[in-house]
Design a protein around this motif. Structure first.
Motif, mmCIF file in Angstrom:
data_model
loop_
_atom_site.group_PDB
_atom_site.id
_atom_site.type_symbol
_atom_site.label_atom_id
_atom_site.label_comp_id
_atom_site.label_asym_id
_atom_site.label_seq_id
_atom_site.Cartn_x
_atom_site.Cartn_y
_atom_site.Cartn_z
ATOM 1 N N LYS A 115 84.741 -17.930 14.149
ATOM 2 C CA LYS A 115 84.117 -17.615 15.436
ATOM 3 C C LYS A 115 84.742 -18.390 16.594
ATOM 4 C CE LYS A 115 79.455 -16.207 14.015
ATOM 5 N NZ LYS A 115 78.009 -16.534 14.097
ATOM 6 N N SER B 178 86.078 -12.959 19.828
ATOM 7 C CA SER B 178 85.152 -12.525 20.882
ATOM 8 C C SER B 178 85.885 -11.768 21.987
ATOM 9 C CB SER B 178 84.427 -13.743 21.483
ATOM 10 O OG SER B 178 85.367 -14.693 21.960
ATOM 11 N N SER C 58 80.222 -14.455 23.371
ATOM 12 C CA SER C 58 79.924 -14.586 21.946
ATOM 13 C C SER C 58 80.600 -13.465 21.169
ATOM 14 C CB SER C 58 78.409 -14.536 21.703
ATOM 15 O OG SER C 58 77.902 -13.252 22.037
#
Length: 868
Positions: free
Chosen positions: A217, A223, A389
């Motif tokens: 992530k 993202s 995000s």
């Protein structure tokens, strides 16, 4: 069980709508009877196969022996990940024993390949899966079916050679034995489906765990989405922020796709000039060292001035890029400098030309950067958006973004900045662009079809007398003894088929690039499907089917129900060809891949002549091989397809499949650990794996279709169809297989590329309190992920997804250190002349006296001073 060749009349077809398109000229063009090259191996004797295997094994053992010896000598070639990568990324060196690399390699667990990416890990898992599958069904089918086949002959019906081990050996008097083949087929098909379902479920869990991990992530790409067809009124930062404010979390960064043509050309020219400058300085250094070595009292400073003016050349000819409006492509032509002879131009000093070019290009590059900072460079209709995000990025990716048809209609997520194909990305969605895509698609289809002709003549290579009559210059083969000629004739078809296959792979990669793919990842995914189709048609269907191509096409379209007849009359006779093919492929692949004789030869020939500067040597040694998974997965999907097709017809094929898979696993466990780069810019995050699993269904369909044809065509000694009920059962199984295939695809296809954005699974075992309410507190505790370090997270966000030319920085000269300090003087003098070259260095490289032929030798032990 011998299926008569005249059971079905392939030449007298009923008139149909195909007649409208069909012509006599078309028939003459495609009506070749040289297809089905594998039939030349029908009835092959055990001794012939033994000679083929023995010959291939001997070559392989010699290559592995040389590898085991060279591995200890040329460590940067055979173990580069232990020496040619940053210290914190190096692998532990294997023991120095001659064969001590084998056991540790075999014991190395597949989970250790996860840091290399899901593509690498899942490929190793794929080979493990195939090994398990073919080992299990191979053992069962060989134990049960081979004795049944071997004893199924009679005095009036006996197959020859290796065919006695196959279904072809069952006589009309023993057709009831085919019931056992039905039972084993049902077991094989059931086990196949169980494994596929299990692996698809495992794939979903593995992929989601990987994509949802904190380490993943933190990467910018997770993202960030690429959006195409952005209208001009949306190419503004404030407008984009306002439009995408509806996405949860909003926008974090935006990168527009600026017109990079000008600055990119200047950067390339500057890098070329820098290369020539370093080559010139190193050449001067070598000459000065030789003079100093011969005369210790020489004045080096005086000699430096003399040798600065002795090297002249014709500089390369660069034309300005021109635009092809129809295709929306910009093309730039570069010609070698020697063509200036025809213009009667004189040579120029290489050093002066390099300095002048470098200075001019650096000034131009700074102007481009100034225009970028002022917003005065045109923007293309694409942009990158990084959301706050990962969830926000996937929400935008999985939604229809625009109310206007055609706007913002294509998104791509997870784009690696080093994987972008900038020239494809800069093209607009014009009519020419669309036409080019469809034209390339038609060309790919044409290659798959027309490649039938070269492949169809492979059978000639197994018939040396006929081949010599066609090519008289090959008469020298008769100088060999008969046994060697026989072995050579059995090897040549497989060798030629492999060479033809490698050639078309290069063409496919080139063509798929012109389909307008934006990233290398997209090319790998697209190539996987096209290459699988090609391999399946050419390596399997064409070499196994003996009928005319024209007749086959007409037959399939006119009467699709006759496909089982076509398979039943052709597949059994081609089984022994694949025994040879897999044996040769296994030994050749293993020996050639480990030894890498081509790289070993280049190391002491071409590379010695081409690598004239420390920078060239550094990049050659540290640029490790990279696996192109888009062509590797389909190769083994086709192998598995062939194995599945023959696992009941001729169970012995399982032995050769297991053999090639075992050697493949040995090589890739070693190569992924010690040879291949751990960086894969075109990583698909495992998306190739489920496609490879579903491609295996082609083998199941061939197996079922062939058995249907065999069961319905088989007649006992009285002419009765004694196993027709087996045929009907297999028809039902085929219907169930099709239904299961479609169901599995529809159930899992979204998991191939998308990611669930709701964390709903953790509520599955949610407990109630005594008052009946749910206990949410345990779910809201933050997980402990430990320390996380990711280089990409700390990269320069401002330039991250701009064309690399915009992040170009002035280079620093790097020449090797010498014992007399001449290199330091050359660097100082150059920096005084060219202000852009401050910070030059001679550290990390050293030059020493070498042999007569290659001259002084340059060794490196650190990276260039401007290396990032």
């Amino acid at each position: 069980m011998s299926v008569p060749h005249d059971v079905y009349n392939y030449t007298e077809l009923t008139t149909s709508y195909m007649g409208f398109f069909y012509s006599e000229q078309f028939s003459k063009l495609f009506n070749t009877t040289h297809t089905g090259a594998a039939h030349s191996s029908a009835g092959m004797d055990y001794s012939v196969l033994g000679k083929t295997i023995t010959t291939s094994l001997c070559f392989c053992l010699v290559q592995l022996t040389l590898f085991s010896f060279f591995r200890l000598m040329f460590k940067d070639l055979y173990q580069p990940r232990c020496y040619c990568v940053p210290v914190n990324e190096r692998m532990d060196v294997l023991p120095r024993g001659f064969l001590s690399w084998i056991i540790p390699t075999l014991k190395y667990d597949a989970f250790n390949f996860l840091p290399l990416g899901l593509d690498a890990y899942l490929f190793v898992r794929f080979i493990h899966l195939l090994l398990l599958f073919f080992s299990v069904i191979g053992t069962l089918n060989i134990i049960i079916l081979v004795p049944i086949n071997w004893t199924g002959a009679t005095s009036t019906h006996t197959s020859r050679g290796l065919d006695r081990l196959s279904l072809s050996n069952i006589s009309p008097e023993n057709t009831t034995r085919l019931h056992s083949h039905l039972v084993m087929a049902l077991i094989t098909i059931s086990l196949f489906h169980w494994l596929v379902i299990y692996e698809l479920q495992s794939f979903v869990k593995i992929r989601q765990s990987h994509l949802l991990s904190m380490r993943h992530k933190l990467k910018i790409s997770t993202s960030t989405i690429l959006i195409r067809n952005v209208p001009e009124y949306l190419r503004d930062l404030d407008v984009i922020n306002q439009v995408f404010s509806v996405v949860p979390g909003g926008i974090k960064n935006v990168w527009f796709l600026y017109d990079f043509t000008g600055i990119s050309e200047d950067v390339n020219d500057a890098k070329e000039a820098m290369q020539h400058l370093e080559m010139t300085e190193v050449s001067h250094l070598k000459k000065l060292l030789q003079i100093r070595h011969n005369d210790q009292t020489i004045d080096i400073l005086a000699e430096m001035k003399n040798y600065q003016n002795d090297e002249k050349f014709y500089p390369p000819i660069h034309f300005k890029s021109f635009h092809i409006p129809t295709l929306d492509r910009k093309v730039r032509i570069k010609l070698p400098g020697f063509l200036r002879i025809f213009l009667r131009q004189k040579k120029v000093l290489k050093r002066d030309w390099s300095i002048q070019t470098l200075t001019a290009k650096h000034k131009s590059i700074e102007n481009w950067k100034q225009l970028l900072s002022q917003g005065n460079i045109p923007k293309h209709s694409k942009l990158f958006i990084q959301f706050q995000s990962q969830t926000g990025a996937y929400v935008a990716h999985q939604c229809l973004l625009s109310q206007v048809q055609g706007n913002l209609d294509f998104t791509l997520i997870g784009v690696n900045s080093n994987d972008v194909l900038w020239h494809n990305l800069s093209r607009d969605n014009t009519v020419g662009y669309i036409v080019e895509r469809y034209a390339v698609t038609l060309l790919l289809i044409a290659i798959i079809i027309l490649y039938i002709f070269p492949v169809s003549f492979i059978g000639l290579f197994s018939q040396l007398p006929l081949l010599v009559r066609v090519i008289p210059s090959l008469r020298w083969v008769y100088a060999f003894p008969g046994d060697i000629r026989e072995t050579l004739a059995s090897l040549l078809p497989s060798i030629v088929l492999t060479m033809l296959t490698e050639l078309v792979l290069v063409v496919f990669r080139f063509l798929i690039y012109f389909r307008g793919k934006a990233t290398g990842c997209e090319i790998e995914l697209n190539l996987q499907t096209w290459y699988f189709v090609f391999l399946f048609v050419q390596q399997f269907l064409v070499v196994t089917i003996s009928s005319s191509i024209t007749v086959i096409f007409k037959q399939i379209i006119d009467q699709p129900t006759s496909i089982p007849v076509l398979l039943a009359t052709n597949l059994p006779r081609a089984a022994t060809f694949f025994f040879q093919y897999f044996a040769l492929k296994a030994f050749a692949f293993c020996g050639n891949s480990f030894l890498r004789i081509d790289q070993l030869i280049l190391r002491y020939t071409i590379h010695r002549l081409k690598d004239r500067t420390p920078r060239q040597i550094f990049f050659r040694k540290t640029t490790l091989l990279k696996v192109r998974w888009g062509s590797l997965y389909p190769t083994f999907s086709v192998f598995s397809t062939i194995g599945i097709s023959y696992c009941i017809i001729s169970p012995l094929v399982n032995v050769f499949i297991v053999f090639i898979l075992s050697l493949t696993l040995l090589y890739f466990k070693y190569a992924l650990r010690f040879i291949f780069s751990h960086v894969n810019h075109s990583e698909t995050h495992g998306r190739l794996y489920p496609i490879a699993l579903l491609h295996m269904y082609a083998g199941i369909y061939c197996l079922e279709g062939c058995l249907i044809g065999i069961f319905f065509l088989s007649r006992d000694q009285n002419g009765n169809r004694s196993v027709s009920i087996d045929g009907w059962i297999m028809c039902l199984v085929l219907m169930v297989t099709i239904f299961g295939h479609i169901t599995l695809y529809n159930r899992y296809v979204k998991h191939f590329s998308l990611l669930p954005i709701l964390d709903d699974k953790k509520y599955e075992n949610l407990t109630r309190r005594e008052d009946g309410s749910f206990d949410f507190e345990t779910l809201n505790r933050p997980p402990n992920h430990g320390p996380l370090i990711d280089r990409e997270y700390y990269s320069n966000l401002k330039l991250h997804l701009l064309h690399p030319a915009f992040s170009y920085e002035h280079p620093r000269i790097w020449i090797p250190q010498d014992e007399y300090g001449i290199a330091s003087m050359l660097i100082t003098q150059l920096e005084e002349e060219v202000g852009d070259l401050k910070g030059g260095s001679n550290k990390g490289a050293i030059i020493e006296q070498g042999g007569r032929f290659f001259g002084p030798k340059i060794s490196i032990f650190e990276a260039p001073p401007d290396y990032k």
